[in-house]
Design a protein around this motif. Structure first.
Motif, PDB file in Angstrom:
ATOM      1  N   VAL A 174       0.729  -1.215   0.068  1.00 12.01           N
ATOM      2  CA  VAL A 174       0.005  -0.224   0.181  1.00 12.01           C
ATOM      3  C   VAL A 174       0.902   1.203  -0.013  1.00 12.01           C
ATOM      4  N   ALA A 175       1.768   1.337   0.915  1.00 12.94           N
ATOM      5  CA  ALA A 175       2.958   2.444   0.935  1.00 12.94           C
ATOM      6  C   ALA A 175       3.502   2.701  -0.600  1.00 12.94           C
ATOM      7  N   GLU A 229       0.828   4.162  -2.601  1.00 12.56           N
ATOM      8  CA  GLU A 229       0.544   5.672  -2.323  1.00 12.56           C
ATOM      9  C   GLU A 229       1.905   6.559  -2.559  1.00 12.56           C
ATOM     10  N   ARG A 230       2.907   6.294  -2.519  1.00 12.27           N
ATOM     11  CA  ARG A 230       4.155   6.923  -3.153  1.00 12.27           C
ATOM     12  C   ARG A 230       4.135   7.413  -4.529  1.00 12.27           C
ATOM     13  N   TRP A 261       1.209   7.117  -6.392  1.00  8.96           N
ATOM     14  CA  TRP A 261       0.164   8.288  -6.323  1.00  8.96           C
ATOM     15  C   TRP A 261       0.197   9.546  -5.869  1.00  8.96           C
ATOM     16  N   ASN A 262       1.038   9.757  -4.944  1.00 11.51           N
ATOM     17  CA  ASN A 262       0.924  10.917  -4.686  1.00 11.51           C
ATOM     18  C   ASN A 262       2.243  11.731  -5.421  1.00 11.51           C
ATOM     19  N   GLY A 284      -4.578   0.268  -8.815  1.00 15.00           N
ATOM     20  CA  GLY A 284      -4.762   0.412  -7.341  1.00 15.00           C
ATOM     21  C   GLY A 284      -5.924  -0.303  -6.966  1.00 15.00           C
ATOM     22  N   TRP A 338     -10.970   2.449  -0.528  1.00 13.74           N
ATOM     23  CA  TRP A 338      -9.871   2.524  -1.195  1.00 13.74           C
ATOM     24  C   TRP A 338     -10.293   3.126  -2.609  1.00 13.74           C
ATOM     25  N   PHE A 377     -10.526   8.560   1.823  1.00 12.75           N
ATOM     26  CA  PHE A 377      -9.483   7.886   2.431  1.00 12.75           C
ATOM     27  C   PHE A 377      -9.178   7.946   4.144  1.00 12.75           C
ATOM     28  N   LYS A 429      -7.919   4.759   6.032  1.00 10.16           N
ATOM     29  CA  LYS A 429      -6.937   4.667   7.057  1.00 10.16           C
ATOM     30  C   LYS A 429      -7.334   4.174   8.338  1.00 10.16           C
TER      31      LYS A 429
END
Length: 148
Positions: free
Chosen positions: A53-54, A57-58, A60-61, A89, A105, A137, A141
């Protein structure tokens, strides 16, 4: 009444370590609320899922940063990349505990894609889409925390 998402009898986790289940109430995409009960993942499964997931997310960001800094007349490629990444995703491998959170998500990814489209088009719904992104989101979380 909570929808039971336990993987084993009672409140025992699949690993048998006795970590208690957690109940959370969510505002669901499309309206309404639902209470879900989560059995935390084993530490190994939680660590592996968190890494997947991290990493997503990196990416995506990073793409969101590119979209924010790209002139409007050059956004076609980054927006297409965002749409493709959102599809990717939605297929990310999740643990049994995290799987019910996929609804949040996926809804957050879809809402962020729609939000970018709304901003580009100059539509007035961007504020409500931003709230939808944030809500989904935040719910995701909560699921992540419940599954640790």
């Amino acid at each position: 009444m909570a929808r039971d998402l336990l993987s084993g009898p009672g409140t025992m986790s699949a690993s048998g370590d006795g970590r208690p289940a957690r109940e959370l109430t969510f505002t669901m995409p499309g309206g309404g609320t639902e209470t879900l009960r989560f059995q935390p993942d084993t530490p190994e499964a939680a660590t592996a899922a968190a890494a997947r997931v991290a990493a997503f997310e990196r990416r995506w960001n990073d793409l969101a940063d590119t979209i924010r800094t790209t002139p409007r007349d050059r956004l076609a490629a980054p927006v297409a990349d965002q749409q493709a990444l959102a599809r990717e995703g939605k297929r990310i491998e999740l643990t049994e505990c995290l799987e019910p959170g996929r609804v949040f998500w996926s809804a957050a990814l879809d809402a962020e894609v729609a939000f970018v489209g709304s901003l580009i088009a100059g539509r007035r719904d961007s504020q409500s889409l931003a709230a939808e992104v944030s809500r989904n989101f935040e719910n995701w979380k909560k699921v992540e925390v419940a599954c640790r």
